[in-house]
Design an enzyme around this catalytic site. Structure first.
Site, short mmCIF file in Angstrom:
data_model
loop_
_atom_site.label_atom_id
_atom_site.label_comp_id
_atom_site.label_asym_id
_atom_site.label_seq_id
_atom_site.Cartn_x
_atom_site.Cartn_y
_atom_site.Cartn_z
N ASP A 111 0.82 -1.21 0.00
CA ASP A 111 0.00 0.00 0.00
C ASP A 111 0.86 1.26 0.00
O ASP A 111 0.42 2.30 0.49
CB ASP A 111 -0.93 0.00 1.21
CG ASP A 111 -0.19 -0.23 2.51
OD1 ASP A 111 1.03 -0.42 2.48
OD2 ASP A 111 -0.85 -0.21 3.57
N LYS A 162 4.37 3.50 16.52
CA LYS A 162 3.38 4.55 16.77
C LYS A 162 3.55 5.23 18.13
O LYS A 162 2.79 4.96 19.08
CB LYS A 162 1.97 3.99 16.61
CG LYS A 162 1.76 3.41 15.21
CD LYS A 162 0.34 3.00 14.93
CE LYS A 162 0.15 2.52 13.51
NZ LYS A 162 0.76 1.27 13.13
N ASP A 223 2.03 6.53 2.14
CA ASP A 223 1.30 5.34 2.58
C ASP A 223 -0.17 5.60 2.26
O ASP A 223 -0.74 6.59 2.73
CB ASP A 223 1.53 5.20 4.09
CG ASP A 223 0.74 4.08 4.72
OD1 ASP A 223 -0.31 3.70 4.17
OD2 ASP A 223 1.16 3.59 5.78
P1 GTP Z 1 -5.45 -1.37 7.97
O1 GTP Z 1 -6.38 -2.46 8.40
O2 GTP Z 1 -6.20 -0.18 7.48
O3 GTP Z 1 -4.40 -1.03 8.99
O4 GTP Z 1 -4.63 -1.88 6.66
P2 GTP Z 1 -3.83 -3.25 6.40
O5 GTP Z 1 -4.68 -4.41 6.73
O6 GTP Z 1 -3.36 -3.21 4.98
O7 GTP Z 1 -2.62 -3.21 7.40
P3 GTP Z 1 -1.23 -2.47 7.22
O8 GTP Z 1 -1.43 -1.20 6.48
O9 GTP Z 1 -0.54 -2.43 8.52
O10 GTP Z 1 -0.43 -3.52 6.31
C1 GTP Z 1 0.77 -3.22 5.66
C2 GTP Z 1 0.92 -4.12 4.45
O11 GTP Z 1 1.04 -5.48 4.84
C3 GTP Z 1 -0.28 -4.05 3.52
O12 GTP Z 1 0.21 -4.08 2.20
C4 GTP Z 1 -1.07 -5.31 3.83
O13 GTP Z 1 -1.73 -5.79 2.66
C5 GTP Z 1 0.01 -6.27 4.28
N1 GTP Z 1 -0.47 -7.18 5.33
C6 GTP Z 1 -0.88 -6.84 6.58
N2 GTP Z 1 -1.21 -7.92 7.28
C7 GTP Z 1 -1.02 -8.98 6.45
C8 GTP Z 1 -1.19 -10.41 6.59
O14 GTP Z 1 -1.62 -10.92 7.62
N3 GTP Z 1 -0.87 -11.18 5.52
C9 GTP Z 1 -0.40 -10.65 4.35
N4 GTP Z 1 -0.12 -11.48 3.33
N5 GTP Z 1 -0.22 -9.33 4.17
C10 GTP Z 1 -0.54 -8.50 5.21
#
Ligand code: GTP
Length: 360
Positions: A111, A162, A223
């Site tokens: 992202d 954070k 981000d």
């Molecule tokens: P929020 O729920 O809004 O915080 O977004 P998010 O679920 O994308 O979490 P975050 O922004 O912290 O994740 C950072 C990156 O890691 C993103 O590209 C997510 O798609 C990826 N990501 C987060 N958790 C997982 C997971 O459990 N498995 C995989 N494969 N990717 C993950």
């Protein structure tokens, strides 16, 4: 060059309702999915093979990207049955990597839009024989992010997720969501359980005295986790502020994709994108916004800094500022929606023109 892993399995809760049907990395910014911009940049830096670590709505990625041939890379999909977090997802793809134990493997959060010099990041990693090299960026307000202080030689000295109090804000350097891992370090992550690289793996490596480098790059970084940053990222791509080899048109004030219809006298500006099948009627104003496929913006409607999702309908005289309208929702005539409002998919907001005319 290097193999890469893209982490695309998150739920994207902060971007609801946009992410209720589409995973965040598949949402279109400047007309193509976030992931497509990332694949194009990785390919440009010499990456030929990318593993997508999927979980939430995993099938959507393969339907769009297939084997990757159309995008000039080999794509492999590895799906977690239960989301394993960032570290668990990286460990989960280990069996699919072809790199040798000492080879560098690039890892990207799915992202992030960035102009980071990927070759520079990998060169730093290999020339300093690092276990992990983190891409860091500097931000004015680091509070929503993970802080990563480094010493004078650029070695990481700690991780602070954070920060909440002023004393905790020890640096303006934050984890920018891309890393280079020595392949053998990936194999050492505990398998089969939820692991966070930010909270568990990186702090443990630093505590053990491993060579963890912070590579600060001052190029473009964003981000896309929140609706307003999502809109900004799309506009930055359209305006040419954010670099991407995957932009489906020339940079400029707006990007109107093939198959969109924009009426005469409609104003589309400030980096707005209008996707295929969308209609913007004459006299409508769309500024700094994302209009997704098959959305309809009626004559006299005004849309500023907002996301209008697939098939949504904004009626005549409606005025939207900093709003997210979910798929197929209808915003009736003369509604005014302000910063932070979110209209859920398939919702109908009443047409107010009848009420206004009866008030007179
Ligand atoms: P929020 O729920 O809004 O915080 O977004 P998010 O679920 O994308 O979490 P975050 O922004 O912290 O994740 C950072 C990156 O890691 C993103 O590209 C997510 O798609 C990826 N990501 C987060 N958790 C997982 C997971 O459990 N498995 C995989 N494969 N990717 C993950």
């Amino acid at each position: 060059m290097t193999e890469a892993v893209l982490l695309v399995g998150g739920q994207g809760t902060r971007l609801r309702p946009l992410t209720m049907e589409t995973p965040k990395p598949m949402l279109p910014v400047a007309g193509v999915p976030v992931t497509e911009h990332q694949i194009a940049r990785a390919r440009e830096a010499g990456v030929t093979r990318i593993i997508l670590g999927t979980s939430y709505r995993a099938e959507v990625f393969e339907e769009y990207f297939g084997d990757g041939a159309r995008f000039g890379v080999e794509l492999v999909y590895v799906t977690e049955e239960e989301p394993l977090g960032t570290g668990g997802a990286i460990r989960n793809v280990a069996d699919y990597l072809q790199s040798g134990p000492d080879d560098p493997v690039l890892i990207f959060n799915g992202d992030v839009l960035s102009g980071v010099d990927l070759r520079g990041l990998v060169n730093r990693h290999t020339s300093d024989d690092c276990a992990v090299t983190l891409y860091l960026t500097r931000v004015e307000d680091p509070r929503p992010y993970g802080l990563v202080p480094t010493n004078a030689q650029g070695w990481v000295t700690g991780f602070l997720e954070k920060p909440t109090s002023p004393e905790e804000i020890v640096t303006d350097q934050i984890n920018a969501g891309a890393y280079v891992f020595r392949r053998s370090v990936i194999d050492q992550i505990p398998p089969g359980r939820v692991v966070s690289v930010e909270r568990e793996i990186f702090p443990a490596l630093v505590a053990d005295g491993a060579r963890v480098a912070g590579h600060v790059d001052n190029g473009y970084w964003l981000d896309l986790g929140t609706p307003m940053d999502f809109v900004r990222g799309s506009c930055d791509l359209v305006l040419g502020v954010a670099p991407s080899p995957a932009l489906p048109g020339p940079i400029g004030e707006s990007l109107v994709l093939a198959g969109a219809r924009v009426g005469e006298g409609a104003v589309i500006s400030h980096g707005s994108v209008v996707a295929a099948g969308a209609v913007v009627e004459p006299g409508a104003v769309v500024a700094g916004s994302v209009i997704m496929a098959n959305a309809f913006i009626a004559a006299g409607a005004k849309v500023y800094g907002s996301v209008i999702a697939d098939g949504a309908h904004i009626s005549s005289g409606a005025s939207l500022h900093g709003v997210v309208v979910g798929p197929r929702a209808v915003v009736g005539a003369l509604n005014e929606l302000r910063e932070g409002a979110r209209v859920w998919p398939d919702t109908r907001l009443a047409d107010l023109s009848v009420r206004f005319s009866s008030d007179r």
